[in-house]
Design an enzyme around this catalytic site. Structure first.
Site, PDB file in Angstrom:
ATOM      1  N   LYS A 194      -3.740  -0.493   3.466  1.00  0.00           N
ATOM      2  CA  LYS A 194      -4.143  -0.014   4.786  1.00  0.00           C
ATOM      3  C   LYS A 194      -2.982   0.725   5.434  1.00  0.00           C
ATOM      4  CE  LYS A 194      -7.603  -3.256   6.457  1.00  0.00           C
ATOM      5  NZ  LYS A 194      -7.908  -4.168   7.583  1.00  0.00           N
ATOM      6  N   LYS A 197      -2.009  -4.242   1.377  1.00  0.00           N
ATOM      7  CA  LYS A 197      -3.474  -4.232   1.333  1.00  0.00           C
ATOM      8  C   LYS A 197      -4.028  -2.821   1.161  1.00  0.00           C
ATOM      9  CE  LYS A 197      -4.000  -6.457   5.320  1.00  0.00           C
ATOM     10  NZ  LYS A 197      -4.674  -7.101   6.475  1.00  0.00           N
TER      11      LYS A 197
END
Length: 152
Positions: free
Chosen positions: A46, A44
């Site tokens: 992140k 993602k």
């Protein structure tokens, strides 16, 4: 017994996380959390400060949370809802509309976020503090170097 399921990274646990978990828990009798794994966070884009294991331990220590399991991909929600017999999927309202397709198997509820607090903002503040300290150290080193040259 009504089971509520929610998902997230829950890094740098803060009041916004606690309020979201409280709101989700208030919808039922049991709250289970799909916690994004480190590998899924990487997909993602992140980068969590704390590892999956540490974040799981923190969540499990909260009386609001009954169970935590690994969220490894976007597609697993339908399977998780069925497996855990969740009557409600609760997500922050920043996800509004994104999980409506799951309403054929569970009630989908989007909960209000806590204003003016987010993990991203906390990380930004921390990085600015670090940058400011580095700049202060750089200025101090330059000053010391200048004094050192003058003393020679």
């Amino acid at each position: 017994m009504k089971t509520v399921i929610t998902y997230g990274t829950f890094d740098l646990l803060h009041v916004g996380h606690i309020r979201l978990l409280k709101r989700a828990r208030s919808l039922g009798d049991k709250l289970i959390v799909g916690l994004s794994t480190d590998a899924f966070n990487a997909k993602k884009g992140k980068n969590a400060i704390f590892s999956y294991d540490a974040r799981r331990e923190i969540l499990m220590a909260l009386r609001l949370v009954d169970d935590v399991f690994a969220e490894e991909d976007w597609e697993q929600k339908r399977r998780d809802i069925r497996q855990h017999n969740a009557q409600i999927l609760a997500m922050g309202d920043d996800w509004a509309g994104k999980f409506d397709e799951l309403s054929d198997i569970t009630e989908v509820v989007y909960l209000p976020r806590t204003e003016a607090v987010s993990t991203t903002e906390i990380k930004t503040v921390i990085s600015k503090i670090t940058e400011e300290k580095l700049q202060t150290l750089d200025r101090a080193i330059e000053h010391i170097a200048k004094i050192s040259k003058e003393l020679r």
